[in-house]
Design a protein around this motif. Structure first.
Motif, PDB file in Angstrom:
ATOM      1  N   VAL A 146      40.598  58.396  85.247  1.00 12.93           N
ATOM      2  CA  VAL A 146      41.117  59.536  86.002  1.00 12.93           C
ATOM      3  C   VAL A 146      42.498  59.903  85.467  1.00 12.93           C
ATOM      4  CG1 VAL A 146      39.830  59.139  88.132  1.00 12.93           C
ATOM      5  CG2 VAL A 146      42.007  57.959  87.782  1.00 12.93           C
ATOM      6  N   ILE A 147      42.835  61.191  85.604  1.00 10.26           N
ATOM      7  CA  ILE A 147      44.167  61.673  85.231  1.00 10.26           C
ATOM      8  C   ILE A 147      45.037  61.679  86.484  1.00 10.26           C
ATOM      9  CG2 ILE A 147      45.479  63.657  84.399  1.00 10.26           C
ATOM     10  CD1 ILE A 147      43.102  64.402  82.683  1.00 10.26           C
ATOM     11  N   LEU A 148      46.236  61.135  86.352  1.00 13.85           N
ATOM     12  CA  LEU A 148      47.145  61.005  87.488  1.00 13.85           C
ATOM     13  C   LEU A 148      48.448  61.751  87.217  1.00 13.85           C
ATOM     14  CD1 LEU A 148      46.810  57.160  88.090  1.00 13.85           C
ATOM     15  CD2 LEU A 148      45.577  58.969  89.273  1.00 13.85           C
ATOM     16  N   ARG A 149      49.190  61.972  88.270  1.00 13.03           N
ATOM     17  CA  ARG A 149      50.571  62.431  88.125  1.00 13.03           C
ATOM     18  C   ARG A 149      51.435  61.675  89.117  1.00 13.03           C
ATOM     19  NH1 ARG A 149      52.054  66.109  92.179  1.00 13.03           N
ATOM     20  NH2 ARG A 149      50.293  67.029  93.312  1.00 13.03           N
ATOM     21  N   ASP A 150      52.694  61.570  88.791  1.00 11.99           N
ATOM     22  CA  ASP A 150      53.628  60.817  89.620  1.00 11.99           C
ATOM     23  C   ASP A 150      54.348  61.769  90.573  1.00 11.99           C
ATOM     24  OD1 ASP A 150      55.093  58.787  90.639  1.00 11.99           O
ATOM     25  OD2 ASP A 150      56.420  58.541  88.923  1.00 11.99           O
ATOM     26  N   THR A 151      54.470  61.354  91.837  1.00  9.85           N
ATOM     27  CA  THR A 151      55.204  62.149  92.810  1.00  9.85           C
ATOM     28  C   THR A 151      56.290  61.285  93.444  1.00  9.85           C
ATOM     29  OG1 THR A 151      53.793  61.576  94.702  1.00  9.85           O
ATOM     30  CG2 THR A 151      53.102  63.437  93.345  1.00  9.85           C
ATOM     31  N   GLU A 152      57.407  61.905  93.752  1.00  9.36           N
ATOM     32  CA  GLU A 152      58.505  61.167  94.395  1.00  9.36           C
ATOM     33  C   GLU A 152      58.110  60.699  95.783  1.00  9.36           C
ATOM     34  OE1 GLU A 152      62.016  63.486  94.398  1.00  9.36           O
ATOM     35  OE2 GLU A 152      62.189  63.578  92.208  1.00  9.36           O
ATOM     36  N   GLU A 153      57.231  61.490  96.454  1.00  2.76           N
ATOM     37  CA  GLU A 153      56.889  61.198  97.839  1.00  2.76           C
ATOM     38  C   GLU A 153      55.960  60.003  97.968  1.00  2.76           C
ATOM     39  OE1 GLU A 153      53.953  63.692  99.880  1.00  2.76           O
ATOM     40  OE2 GLU A 153      55.444  63.981 101.467  1.00  2.76           O
ATOM     41  N   SER A 154      54.897  59.967  97.129  1.00  3.88           N
ATOM     42  CA  SER A 154      53.862  58.959  97.396  1.00  3.88           C
ATOM     43  C   SER A 154      53.267  58.345  96.137  1.00  3.88           C
ATOM     44  CB  SER A 154      52.740  59.598  98.229  1.00  3.88           C
ATOM     45  OG  SER A 154      52.235  60.749  97.570  1.00  3.88           O
ATOM     46  N   GLY A 155      54.044  58.241  95.070  1.00  5.02           N
ATOM     47  CA  GLY A 155      53.554  57.573  93.872  1.00  5.02           C
ATOM     48  C   GLY A 155      52.539  58.407  93.123  1.00  5.02           C
ATOM     49  N   PHE A 156      51.524  57.758  92.559  1.00  6.54           N
ATOM     50  CA  PHE A 156      50.543  58.447  91.741  1.00  6.54           C
ATOM     51  C   PHE A 156      49.460  59.105  92.615  1.00  6.54           C
ATOM     52  CE2 PHE A 156      52.274  55.452  88.630  1.00  6.54           C
ATOM     53  CZ  PHE A 156      52.472  56.309  87.555  1.00  6.54           C
ATOM     54  N   VAL A 157      49.083  60.313  92.220  1.00  6.14           N
ATOM     55  CA  VAL A 157      47.982  61.024  92.871  1.00  6.14           C
ATOM     56  C   VAL A 157      47.101  61.624  91.775  1.00  6.14           C
ATOM     57  CG1 VAL A 157      49.295  61.549  94.954  1.00  6.14           C
ATOM     58  CG2 VAL A 157      49.298  63.173  93.056  1.00  6.14           C
ATOM     59  N   TYR A 158      45.876  61.960  92.132  1.00  9.68           N
ATOM     60  CA  TYR A 158      44.974  62.581  91.163  1.00  9.68           C
ATOM     61  C   TYR A 158      45.490  63.954  90.756  1.00  9.68           C
ATOM     62  CZ  TYR A 158      41.642  58.980  92.595  1.00  9.68           C
ATOM     63  OH  TYR A 158      41.028  57.787  92.864  1.00  9.68           O
ATOM     64  N   GLU A 159      45.294  64.283  89.485  1.00  6.76           N
ATOM     65  CA  GLU A 159      45.710  65.573  88.954  1.00  6.76           C
ATOM     66  C   GLU A 159      44.479  66.294  88.393  1.00  6.76           C
ATOM     67  OE1 GLU A 159      48.790  68.400  87.595  1.00  6.76           O
ATOM     68  OE2 GLU A 159      48.306  67.152  89.311  1.00  6.76           O
ATOM     69  N   PRO A 160      43.759  67.066  89.215  1.00  2.00           N
ATOM     70  CA  PRO A 160      42.557  67.751  88.747  1.00  2.00           C
ATOM     71  C   PRO A 160      42.864  68.707  87.592  1.00  2.00           C
ATOM     72  CG  PRO A 160      42.683  67.786  91.144  1.00  2.00           C
ATOM     73  CD  PRO A 160      44.006  67.310  90.654  1.00  2.00           C
ATOM     74  N   GLN A 161      41.918  68.797  86.658  1.00  3.23           N
ATOM     75  CA  GLN A 161      42.053  69.671  85.495  1.00  3.23           C
ATOM     76  C   GLN A 161      40.890  70.656  85.466  1.00  3.23           C
ATOM     77  OE1 GLN A 161      44.782  69.378  83.344  1.00  3.23           O
ATOM     78  NE2 GLN A 161      45.476  67.862  84.850  1.00  3.23           N
ATOM     79  N   THR A 162      41.200  71.947  85.327  1.00  4.49           N
ATOM     80  CA  THR A 162      40.147  72.958  85.279  1.00  4.49           C
ATOM     81  C   THR A 162      39.928  73.504  83.873  1.00  4.49           C
ATOM     82  OG1 THR A 162      41.768  74.664  85.862  1.00  4.49           O
ATOM     83  CG2 THR A 162      40.524  73.649  87.668  1.00  4.49           C
ATOM     84  N   GLY A 163      40.862  73.235  82.956  1.00  4.67           N
ATOM     85  CA  GLY A 163      40.731  73.732  81.588  1.00  4.67           C
ATOM     86  C   GLY A 163      40.260  72.656  80.629  1.00  4.67           C
ATOM     87  N   GLU A 164      40.364  72.952  79.341  1.00  2.21           N
ATOM     88  CA  GLU A 164      39.933  72.014  78.309  1.00  2.21           C
ATOM     89  C   GLU A 164      40.880  70.823  78.225  1.00  2.21           C
ATOM     90  OE1 GLU A 164      40.086  72.165  73.555  1.00  2.21           O
ATOM     91  OE2 GLU A 164      38.517  73.473  74.386  1.00  2.21           O
ATOM     92  N   VAL A 165      40.318  69.643  78.110  1.00  2.24           N
ATOM     93  CA  VAL A 165      41.087  68.406  77.965  1.00  2.24           C
ATOM     94  C   VAL A 165      40.622  67.707  76.689  1.00  2.24           C
ATOM     95  CG1 VAL A 165      41.728  66.186  78.982  1.00  2.24           C
ATOM     96  CG2 VAL A 165      41.249  68.153  80.473  1.00  2.24           C
ATOM     97  N   THR A 166      41.588  67.276  75.860  1.00  2.00           N
ATOM     98  CA  THR A 166      41.268  66.522  74.649  1.00  2.00           C
ATOM     99  C   THR A 166      41.500  65.041  74.912  1.00  2.00           C
ATOM    100  OG1 THR A 166      41.886  68.372  73.218  1.00  2.00           O
ATOM    101  CG2 THR A 166      41.783  66.190  72.215  1.00  2.00           C
ATOM    102  N   TRP A 167      40.479  64.256  74.691  1.00  2.00           N
ATOM    103  CA  TRP A 167      40.522  62.821  74.957  1.00  2.00           C
ATOM    104  C   TRP A 167      40.433  62.046  73.647  1.00  2.00           C
ATOM    105  CZ3 TRP A 167      40.571  61.528  80.256  1.00  2.00           C
ATOM    106  CH2 TRP A 167      40.217  62.555  81.134  1.00  2.00           C
ATOM    107  N   THR A 168      41.071  60.877  73.615  1.00  4.96           N
ATOM    108  CA  THR A 168      40.939  59.988  72.464  1.00  4.96           C
ATOM    109  C   THR A 168      40.752  58.560  72.968  1.00  4.96           C
ATOM    110  OG1 THR A 168      42.317  61.371  71.033  1.00  4.96           O
ATOM    111  CG2 THR A 168      42.011  59.080  70.376  1.00  4.96           C
TER     112      THR A 168
END
Length: 446
Positions: A182-204
């Motif tokens: 899963v892709i996450l993002r960091d928030t000051e309020e509550s740590g890591f949360v999911y970061e949904p993606q609607t466009g193209e994502v390149t994975w390696t």
């Protein structure tokens, strides 16, 4: 444990795990809600044919007679009837071989939140002690790196896998593995949360392939109450001093690496920052054979995101739906709860002390679903000085098109695990009361 006994045990455990939710399928939503109207509850039976099919599938896997190709629908077999899911499977069939191992990344699928990956890994004849393969996944959008977290796996994608497999619990999978990222993002309020993606994502996917330089030994059992921790750890550090690699009973070298510590002359902080494969090489016990990279792009994905500013009255508490994210294969929710009167003890303080007498059961309509994760904790996750608000979060795997979800609150003496409560509601042991029906949060998606 003998091999045939191990297989029987794994089949039994797999069947228990796979069938544990069948009596509580969320598609019984209509029957549950009609029960509150005084209508007769409908009980769905699990057909013998379905049970037999699952048993045969698990038995074939356990004895290594699986399909010739391990793809996404072997890894996520519950999604076989989800047409939208099928349409998003990306076939890669990227194969790498050397004299020790053959690896094929077969399929991936991305639902906007979770990337699932299926992979085969088979040892080559005459590979000796084999190789250690450490997987690492990265993601980029518009040239920007995104933080990726491993949420679950079949095989040890967290700290690496041996080929041939050394974990007794993984032998039944016969070199067929899978992982959910899963892709996450960091928030000051509550740590890591999911970061949904609607466009193209390149994975390696990077596969670090290491070969042991020292002789490899493996413990027959893990740490027990009869063995002191210091003595247990000393076995690993002594092994390294004697030029031997000592693995835990399930084949992991992690305890060995950390017991050995930083090599002489290396800064301790530098050692701590090094990734696990680099530590294994720096200590002289392993050498790098190769680093294989498999890159691919997942295309745009439709996501439904609902945020609400409506406050729901729950007696002494009040709730607010902060977010509901729905894709073709997954649902994630976040509900915030606080007490109306916080003069005595806040909801956050109750949660930190383990005294919170409120929880939710999520019931979906329109498709079947499987809980993946559910939890509740103060928004700031600080048990010493908890925020007054409690955050209820959860993730469900969806096997079709979601129409709506209803969050049913339960309190006090009925408080227990969501799984137990869900079973009790669905099987009539804890019928939905008029109060619960009045306080239920129903969110329409379609």
């Amino acid at each position: 444990m003998k091999h045939d006994e191990l297989i029987r045990k794994q089949i039994h455990e797999s069947i228990d795990e796979s069938l544990s939710h069948l009596d509580a399928r969320p598609s019984l939503y209509d029957a549950i809600m009609s029960q509150t109207e005084g209508e007769q509850k409908v009980k769905r039976r699990v057909s013998f044919g379905l049970v037999l099919a699952i048993v045969m599938l698990l038995a074939m896997t356990a004895i290594g007679v699986a399909a010739t190709r391990f793809g996404m629908l072997e890894f996520n077999w519950r999604q076989r009837e989800n047409e939208e899911y099928l349409a998003h499977i990306l076939t890669l069939d990227e194969t790498y071989e050397n004299e020790y191992v053959s690896i094929t990344v077969t399929d991936v699928v991305f639902d906007g939140v979770q990337l699932s990956l299926a992979m085969e890994m088979q040892p080559k004849p005459g590979c000796g002690a084999g190789v250690y393969v450490y997987p690492e996944m990265t993601a980029m959008v518009n040239g920007e790196s995104l933080p990726v977290d491993l949420e679950g796996c079949r095989g040890d994608f967290f700290s690496g896998m041996w080929s041939p497999e050394r974990d007794p619990g993984m032998l039944a999978f016969a070199g067929e593995y899978g992982a959910d990222y899963v892709i996450l993002r960091d928030t000051e309020e509550s740590g890591f949360v999911y970061e949904p993606q609607t466009g193209e994502v390149t994975w390696t996917l990077s596969l670090h392939i290491l070969r042991p330089v020292y002789e490899v030994e493996q413990l027959e059992s893990g740490m027990t109450e009869e063995v002191e921790y210091d003595a247990y750890v000393k076995r690993f550090s002594d092994a390294h001093k004697n030029g031997t690699i000592l693995l835990e009973s399930y084949g992991s070298p992690v305890e060995y690496v950390y017991a050995a510590g930083a090599p002489e002359g290396m800064d301790r902080l530098e050692w701590q920052r090094m990734p696990l494969p680099e530590k294994m090489i720096a200590m002289g016990a392993f050498e790098r054979i190769d680093c294989v990279q498999v890159s691919f792009a997942t295309q745009s994905t439709e996501l439904i995101e609902i945020t609400g500013d409506q406050i729901y009255d729950l007696g002494e508490y009040e709730a607010e739906l902060k977010k509901l994210s729905v894709s073709f294969g997954r649902m994630d929710y976040e509900i915030h709860v606080r007490k109306k009167d916080e003069a005595a003890k806040t909801a956050g303080r109750e949660a930190a002390d383990g005294d919170l007498q409120l929880d939710f059961v999520a019931l979906v309509q329109g498709c079947d679903a499987q809980p993946r994760m559910e939890s509740a904790y103060p928004v700031n996750e600080n048990p010493m000085n908890p925020d007054p608000t409690v955050k209820f979060v959860g993730s469900y795997e969806l096997f079709g098109e979601l129409e709506s979800v209803t969050f049913v609150p339960y309190y006090g003496g009925d408080h227990g695990s969501r799984f137990d409560m869900r079973n009790r509601i669905l099987n009539g042991g804890a019928p939905v009361t008029e109060q619960q029906k009045k306080e239920a949060l129903t969110i329409r998606v379609k």
